[in-house]
Scaffold this motif. Structure first.
Motif, PDB file in Angstrom:
ATOM      1  N   GLY A  71     -25.258 -11.066 -36.095  1.00 53.62           N
ATOM      2  CA  GLY A  71     -26.050 -10.423 -37.160  1.00 53.62           C
ATOM      3  C   GLY A  71     -25.342  -9.225 -37.772  1.00 53.62           C
ATOM      4  N   ALA A  72     -24.412  -8.655 -37.027  1.00 51.57           N
ATOM      5  CA  ALA A  72     -23.636  -7.524 -37.558  1.00 51.57           C
ATOM      6  C   ALA A  72     -22.430  -8.006 -38.373  1.00 51.57           C
ATOM      7  N   GLY A  73     -22.309  -9.326 -38.531  1.00 53.86           N
ATOM      8  CA  GLY A  73     -21.231  -9.847 -39.374  1.00 53.86           C
ATOM      9  C   GLY A  73     -19.971 -10.213 -38.610  1.00 53.86           C
ATOM     10  N   VAL A  74     -20.074 -10.311 -37.274  1.00 54.64           N
ATOM     11  CA  VAL A  74     -18.921 -10.666 -36.443  1.00 54.64           C
ATOM     12  C   VAL A  74     -18.980 -12.165 -36.135  1.00 54.64           C
ATOM     13  N   ASP A  75     -17.828 -12.825 -36.230  1.00 53.11           N
ATOM     14  CA  ASP A  75     -17.727 -14.249 -35.918  1.00 53.11           C
ATOM     15  C   ASP A  75     -17.844 -14.435 -34.394  1.00 53.11           C
ATOM     16  N   THR A  76     -18.803 -15.235 -33.949  1.00 50.67           N
ATOM     17  CA  THR A  76     -19.013 -15.425 -32.504  1.00 50.67           C
ATOM     18  C   THR A  76     -18.667 -16.849 -32.052  1.00 50.67           C
ATOM     19  N   ASP A  77     -17.870 -17.559 -32.861  1.00 50.32           N
ATOM     20  CA  ASP A  77     -17.497 -18.941 -32.503  1.00 50.32           C
ATOM     21  C   ASP A  77     -16.762 -19.020 -31.156  1.00 50.32           C
ATOM     22  N   LEU A  78     -16.069 -17.956 -30.775  1.00 51.25           N
ATOM     23  CA  LEU A  78     -15.292 -17.994 -29.528  1.00 51.25           C
ATOM     24  C   LEU A  78     -16.062 -17.413 -28.341  1.00 51.25           C
ATOM     25  N   VAL A  79     -17.374 -17.325 -28.461  1.00 51.51           N
ATOM     26  CA  VAL A  79     -18.196 -16.902 -27.327  1.00 51.51           C
ATOM     27  C   VAL A  79     -18.708 -18.145 -26.612  1.00 51.51           C
ATOM     28  N   GLU A  80     -18.442 -18.224 -25.305  1.00 54.75           N
ATOM     29  CA  GLU A  80     -18.906 -19.365 -24.509  1.00 54.75           C
ATOM     30  C   GLU A  80     -20.180 -18.988 -23.773  1.00 54.75           C
ATOM     31  N   VAL A  81     -21.165 -19.858 -23.869  1.00 57.75           N
ATOM     32  CA  VAL A  81     -22.425 -19.661 -23.141  1.00 57.75           C
ATOM     33  C   VAL A  81     -22.333 -20.468 -21.855  1.00 57.75           C
ATOM     34  N   ARG A  82     -22.448 -19.796 -20.701  1.00 55.66           N
ATOM     35  CA  ARG A  82     -22.210 -20.435 -19.408  1.00 55.66           C
ATOM     36  C   ARG A  82     -23.489 -20.489 -18.587  1.00 55.66           C
ATOM     37  N   SER A  83     -23.709 -21.647 -17.946  1.00 54.74           N
ATOM     38  CA  SER A  83     -24.912 -21.749 -17.130  1.00 54.74           C
ATOM     39  C   SER A  83     -24.642 -21.390 -15.666  1.00 54.74           C
ATOM     40  N   ASP A  84     -23.374 -21.094 -15.324  1.00 55.68           N
ATOM     41  CA  ASP A  84     -23.048 -20.825 -13.914  1.00 55.68           C
ATOM     42  C   ASP A  84     -23.078 -19.348 -13.534  1.00 55.68           C
ATOM     43  N   ALA A  85     -23.358 -18.460 -14.491  1.00 58.82           N
ATOM     44  CA  ALA A  85     -23.374 -17.021 -14.177  1.00 58.82           C
ATOM     45  C   ALA A  85     -24.215 -16.303 -15.235  1.00 58.82           C
ATOM     46  N   PRO A  86     -24.846 -15.185 -14.870  1.00 60.61           N
ATOM     47  CA  PRO A  86     -25.741 -14.495 -15.804  1.00 60.61           C
ATOM     48  C   PRO A  86     -25.016 -13.508 -16.723  1.00 60.61           C
ATOM     49  N   THR A  87     -25.720 -13.078 -17.749  1.00 63.80           N
ATOM     50  CA  THR A  87     -25.260 -11.996 -18.612  1.00 63.80           C
ATOM     51  C   THR A  87     -25.362 -10.673 -17.845  1.00 63.80           C
ATOM     52  N   GLY A  88     -24.361  -9.826 -17.966  1.00 61.65           N
ATOM     53  CA  GLY A  88     -24.398  -8.510 -17.321  1.00 61.65           C
ATOM     54  C   GLY A  88     -25.348  -7.561 -18.042  1.00 61.65           C
ATOM     55  N   VAL A  89     -25.807  -6.560 -17.299  1.00 61.46           N
ATOM     56  CA  VAL A  89     -26.739  -5.562 -17.843  1.00 61.46           C
ATOM     57  C   VAL A  89     -26.232  -4.179 -17.460  1.00 61.46           C
ATOM     58  N   TYR A  90     -26.430  -3.189 -18.333  1.00 61.91           N
ATOM     59  CA  TYR A  90     -26.211  -1.814 -17.882  1.00 61.91           C
ATOM     60  C   TYR A  90     -27.242  -0.878 -18.475  1.00 61.91           C
TER      61      TYR A  90
END
Ligand code: KDG
Length: 309
Positions: A71-90
């Motif tokens: 949404g900020a205008g960055v191309d995210t085609d090279l982001v892989e969504v993985r089901s074997d590990a969670p998204t990090g949080v801080y």
């Protein structure tokens, strides 16, 4: 394809809505925080074609991060969504002694990246690849990825922000590793205080002696000045700003400098662009929302250095 690719982990960021310590804060905001995607977002705001490459978990936080950054205008085609590990949080913790961060990122999807993460032809498409010293601290496989990117024969110019995160690894390990990796990059960003903590050096010239291989080493001396040490040394004093919150200012600085490089600006102007972006970021509690508009940029860039203070 994009002219710049930024690669690194982005986490969900939980921050108190007002600057109250985490233990007491009643209301929070949820946003996306990652040093390299912060740089990407700033570059998109400055009109560059930029991509962000990483892994996120196949979970609501991961999808939310990708949507925010796209949404900020960055191309995210090279982001892989993985089901074997969670998204990090801080979490950000605004304590009376400054903002602390608390990570919940061990074993995150991004930490599973390895040297096969991106094929070489995708890496050589962009003009510039931006990475940081956070990634090698995430896991052994992420360390291999960064070494692979920096040591292969390449056409792409690599900018490396040292970004020492003491919460991720001890200085005994970070010091030699980050020096070795920085030596393989084309342009290095490092804070003077960071260089002192990592390598015991006190001056920009001493940093340059340690990092003698990159074509340019940019040393940021906080509220004082920024130095670009290349064939010659250029110094630009920092504008004076009331600091609201420092997290993210280094990313903003890197984006400003990189934008100058991509536009073929001279080193002085690259440093000024870095300062302007960093100054805007210092006025905000968000990691990346405060990109100046073009009028602001022109106003800041046109005054001479003495007029900044
Ligand atoms: O530069 C700001 C970053 O510190 C923040 O966005 C989180 O990437 C992050 C990290 O690993 O510290």
């Amino acid at each position: 394809g994009p002219e710049v690719l930024c690669l690194g982990e982005t986490m969900s960021l939980v921050s108190p809505a007002s600057p109250v310590p985490l233990e007491e804060a009643p209301v929070f905001t949820l946003s996306a925080g990652g040093a390299e995607s912060n740089v990407a977002i700033h570059l998109a705001a400055l009109g560059h074609r930029v991509g962000w490459a990483s892994r996120v978990g196949d979970d609501p936080l991961g999808r939310r991060i990708v949507a925010t950054i796209a949404g900020a205008g960055v191309d995210t085609d090279l982001v892989e969504v993985r089901s074997d590990a969670p998204t990090g949080v801080y979490f950000k913790d605004p304590t009376p002694d400054g903002t602390r961060v608390h990570y919940y990122r061990a074993g995150s999807a991004a930490s599973t990246m390895d040297e096969d993460f991106l094929p070489d032809d995708l890496l050589d498409g962009p003009e510039l690849l931006h990475i940081s010293g956070i990634t090698p601290a995430l896991s052994a496989s992420c360390d291999r990825l960064i070494r692979h990117l920096l040591s292969r024969d390449r056409d792409v110019r690599i900018t490396f922000d040292v970004n020492y995160r003491p919460a991720l690894w001890p200085v005994e390990q970070a010091g030699p590793t980050l020096r070795e990796l920085a030596q393989l990059a084309d342009t290095v960003f490092v804070g003077l205080d960071e260089a002192t903590a990592l390598w015991g050096v006190e001056t920009p010239e001493d940093v340059r002696k340690l990092l003698n291989r990159p074509s340019v080493v940019v040393v940021k001396d906080g509220a004082n000045a920024a130095y670009a040490l290349g064939a010659e040394t250029v110094v630009v004093p920092a504008p004076k700003v009331e600091v609201v919150e420092p997290v993210g200012a280094g990313d903003a600085f890197a984006a400003g400098f990189i934008s100058g490089v991509l536009r073929g600006a001279d080193v002085t102007r690259c440093l000024r662009l870095g300062h302007v972006l960093a100054a805007h970021s210092l006025l905000s509690t968000e990691d990346h929302t405060a990109s100046p508009d073009r009028a602001d940029l022109e106003r800041w860039l046109d005054c001479d250095e003495t007029g900044w203070n």
